[in-house]
Write a protein that holds these residues in place. Structure first.
Motif, mmCIF file in Angstrom:
data_model
loop_
_atom_site.group_PDB
_atom_site.id
_atom_site.type_symbol
_atom_site.label_atom_id
_atom_site.label_comp_id
_atom_site.label_asym_id
_atom_site.label_seq_id
_atom_site.Cartn_x
_atom_site.Cartn_y
_atom_site.Cartn_z
ATOM 1 N N UNK A 160 -57.322 2.351 -63.687
ATOM 2 C CA UNK A 160 -56.397 2.965 -62.726
ATOM 3 C C UNK A 160 -56.387 4.483 -62.841
ATOM 4 N N UNK A 161 -56.647 4.998 -64.051
ATOM 5 C CA UNK A 161 -56.523 6.437 -64.302
ATOM 6 C C UNK A 161 -57.825 7.208 -64.135
ATOM 7 N N UNK A 162 -58.955 6.557 -64.397
ATOM 8 C CA UNK A 162 -60.238 7.258 -64.368
ATOM 9 C C UNK A 162 -60.572 7.742 -62.956
ATOM 10 N N UNK A 163 -61.302 8.835 -62.892
ATOM 11 C CA UNK A 163 -61.784 9.412 -61.632
ATOM 12 C C UNK A 163 -60.667 9.965 -60.742
ATOM 13 N N UNK A 164 -59.496 10.199 -61.304
ATOM 14 C CA UNK A 164 -58.418 10.822 -60.534
ATOM 15 C C UNK A 164 -58.265 12.297 -60.881
ATOM 16 N N UNK A 165 -59.133 12.818 -61.742
ATOM 17 C CA UNK A 165 -59.066 14.231 -62.094
ATOM 18 C C UNK A 165 -57.916 14.566 -63.013
ATOM 19 N N UNK A 166 -57.462 13.576 -63.815
ATOM 20 C CA UNK A 166 -56.352 13.803 -64.736
ATOM 21 C C UNK A 166 -56.727 13.310 -66.128
ATOM 22 N N UNK A 167 -56.277 14.020 -67.154
ATOM 23 C CA UNK A 167 -56.459 13.576 -68.530
ATOM 24 C C UNK A 167 -55.318 12.634 -68.913
ATOM 25 N N UNK A 168 -55.584 11.773 -69.879
ATOM 26 C CA UNK A 168 -54.578 10.815 -70.335
ATOM 27 C C UNK A 168 -54.480 10.873 -71.853
ATOM 28 N N UNK A 169 -53.273 11.050 -72.357
ATOM 29 C CA UNK A 169 -52.991 10.973 -73.787
ATOM 30 C C UNK A 169 -52.136 9.734 -74.015
ATOM 31 N N UNK A 170 -52.683 8.731 -74.673
ATOM 32 C CA UNK A 170 -51.976 7.470 -74.906
ATOM 33 C C UNK A 170 -51.432 7.442 -76.326
ATOM 34 N N UNK A 171 -50.132 7.169 -76.466
ATOM 35 C CA UNK A 171 -49.497 7.100 -77.778
ATOM 36 C C UNK A 171 -48.706 5.808 -77.893
ATOM 37 N N UNK A 172 -48.462 5.397 -79.139
ATOM 38 C CA UNK A 172 -47.789 4.127 -79.410
ATOM 39 C C UNK A 172 -46.282 4.313 -79.509
ATOM 40 N N UNK A 173 -45.551 3.410 -78.891
ATOM 41 C CA UNK A 173 -44.086 3.484 -78.857
ATOM 42 C C UNK A 173 -43.480 3.623 -80.251
ATOM 43 N N UNK A 174 -43.946 2.812 -81.197
ATOM 44 C CA UNK A 174 -43.369 2.841 -82.537
ATOM 45 C C UNK A 174 -43.528 4.203 -83.205
ATOM 46 N N UNK A 175 -44.596 4.915 -82.904
ATOM 47 C CA UNK A 175 -44.814 6.230 -83.504
ATOM 48 C C UNK A 175 -43.821 7.266 -82.969
ATOM 49 N N UNK A 176 -43.278 6.999 -81.794
ATOM 50 C CA UNK A 176 -42.359 7.949 -81.163
ATOM 51 C C UNK A 176 -40.912 7.573 -81.419
ATOM 52 N N UNK A 177 -40.614 6.291 -81.415
ATOM 53 C CA UNK A 177 -39.216 5.841 -81.462
ATOM 54 C C UNK A 177 -38.676 5.649 -82.865
ATOM 55 N N UNK A 178 -39.520 5.631 -83.883
ATOM 56 C CA UNK A 178 -39.079 5.385 -85.256
ATOM 57 C C UNK A 178 -38.202 6.543 -85.726
ATOM 58 N N UNK A 179 -36.923 6.253 -85.981
ATOM 59 C CA UNK A 179 -35.984 7.311 -86.371
ATOM 60 C C UNK A 179 -36.357 7.977 -87.696
ATOM 61 N N UNK A 180 -37.112 7.257 -88.523
ATOM 62 C CA UNK A 180 -37.511 7.855 -89.797
ATOM 63 C C UNK A 180 -38.524 8.978 -89.593
ATOM 64 N N UNK A 181 -39.143 9.010 -88.409
ATOM 65 C CA UNK A 181 -40.133 10.038 -88.124
ATOM 66 C C UNK A 181 -39.541 11.205 -87.330
#
Length: 351
Positions: A160-181
């Motif tokens: 869905x994202x390729x060939x639309x002229x946009x870069x994509x940075x994919x990250x994991x929910x747990x890495x963002x939502x973990x309050x210890x981080x």
């Protein structure tokens, strides 16, 4: 669904995704022998596209090879959903998706494994797909749902994202939502820092897209960091629902509905968001269609830039079947229009 409507091997991505969307629209959620037959069919389609991609790659036809692997990823994603109750086959399909991603990533659009340093000196791993544009391009921070990884998310979104002229940075929910981080806004702002520092990214055109519970994180980031140029999020509805639940718990009684208070609260939430917003309701999202429609009406009254997508799905005996193909294409079409097409139109109007 009879054999006459079975998906067929096609040689272009649009046709493959159209076939996949049509299949999901008509699939009855069967877990019987017929469902196993569908699974085998979609694996075979993915394998055939993979063989075509390999052949095109050997011929030096990189663009055609990349397209074939994107078709393979679409087919394998369908197969993965059909294989949910078949552990061994599910593992086999997941391995095929990983292999297809690696092969696609070895072509012109290389998928990079990157590490992003946070303010507290911690590091999160992510996957980065550079744009195929020749100049600085928009970029999207894509946050996975709580039950998937960044690699799993990117495998589904690549077609869905390729060939639309946009870069994509994919990250994991747990890495963002973990309050210890640390707090999610600070971590996601570090992702904005990472993208802004890249030579291939236009720092004024960075969007955020959150899946599942991550839709609430995307809302928070859009309200917290003015660098966000577009957000696919929940429009603040999750935080509002959580606030109501907390009030009811403290009071010990259900909170009496006050439409005027609710409407005022929605407007306050919307006014925190300074960028265009897309809310995805139903399906894998955390927003119900009725809530999203009320939010859209409030947005129209407040003259804020909010659009709504109702994720297409079908109720079957096996539960709800979401047409992720249509939903993903609509989401990235909106992001492309907001971050790329509108920018180009503005540039043209100035010259």
């Amino acid at each position: 669904m009879d054999r006459g409507t079975w998906p067929r091997l096609t040689d272009d991505l649009a046709s493959t995704r159209h076939s996949a969307a049509a299949f999901l629209d008509n699939w009855d959620g069967s877990r019987t022998a017929a469902g196993t037959e569908w699974l085998s069919r979609w694996i075979a389609i993915g394998d055939a596209h993979g063989m075509l991609g390999t052949a095109k790659g050997r011929e030096g036809k990189v663009d055609e090879a990349a397209t074939a692997w994107l078709c393979a990823l679409t087919a394998f994603e369908i197969a993965k959903r059909l294989a949910r109750e078949h552990a061994v086959q599910g593992e086999d399909v997941s391995a095929k998706i990983g292999s297809a991603m690696e092969t696609f990533g070895s072509l012109k659009q290389r998928i990079e494994r990157v590490q992003i340093e946070c303010y507290d000196q911690s590091v999160i791993d992510a996957h980065y797909l550079p744009s195929d544009a020749s100049s600085r391009a928009p970029a999207i921070i894509c946050i996975s749902a709580e039950d998937e990884t960044s690699k799993t998310l990117l495998g589904r979104l690549l077609p869905a994202a390729a060939h639309r002229g946009m870069s994509v940075l994919a990250i994991t929910y747990d890495d963002v939502s973990d309050n210890r981080r640390g707090h999610s806004n600070e971590i996601l702002s570090c992702c904005l820092d990472f993208l802004s520092a890249r030579d291939d990214v236009d720092a004024t055109r960075i969007g955020v897209y959150g899946e599942g519970m991550a839709a609430a994180l995307a809302t928070d980031l859009a309200a917290f960091d003015s660098r966000v140029a577009a957000a696919v999020c929940d429009g603040g509805l999750w935080n509002w629902a959580r606030t109501l639940a907390a009030v009811e718990w403290v009071a010990g009684v259900p909170n009496t509905r006050n439409d005027e208070v609710i409407a005022a609260r929605r407007l306050r939430l919307l006014r925190r968001l300074k960028c265009p917003v897309l809310v995805v309701a139903g399906g894998r999202g955390i927003v119900s269609a009725s809530e999203a429609i009320e939010l859209q009406n409030a947005s129209a009254a407040a003259r804020t830039d909010l659009q709504l997508i109702i994720s297409p799905s079908t109720m079957t005996d096996a539960g709800e079947v979401e047409n992720f193909v249509i939903c993903d294409d609509r989401i990235f079409g909106w992001l492309e229009q907001r971050l790329w097409c509108v920018w180009r139109s503005d540039r043209c109007s100035r010259h």
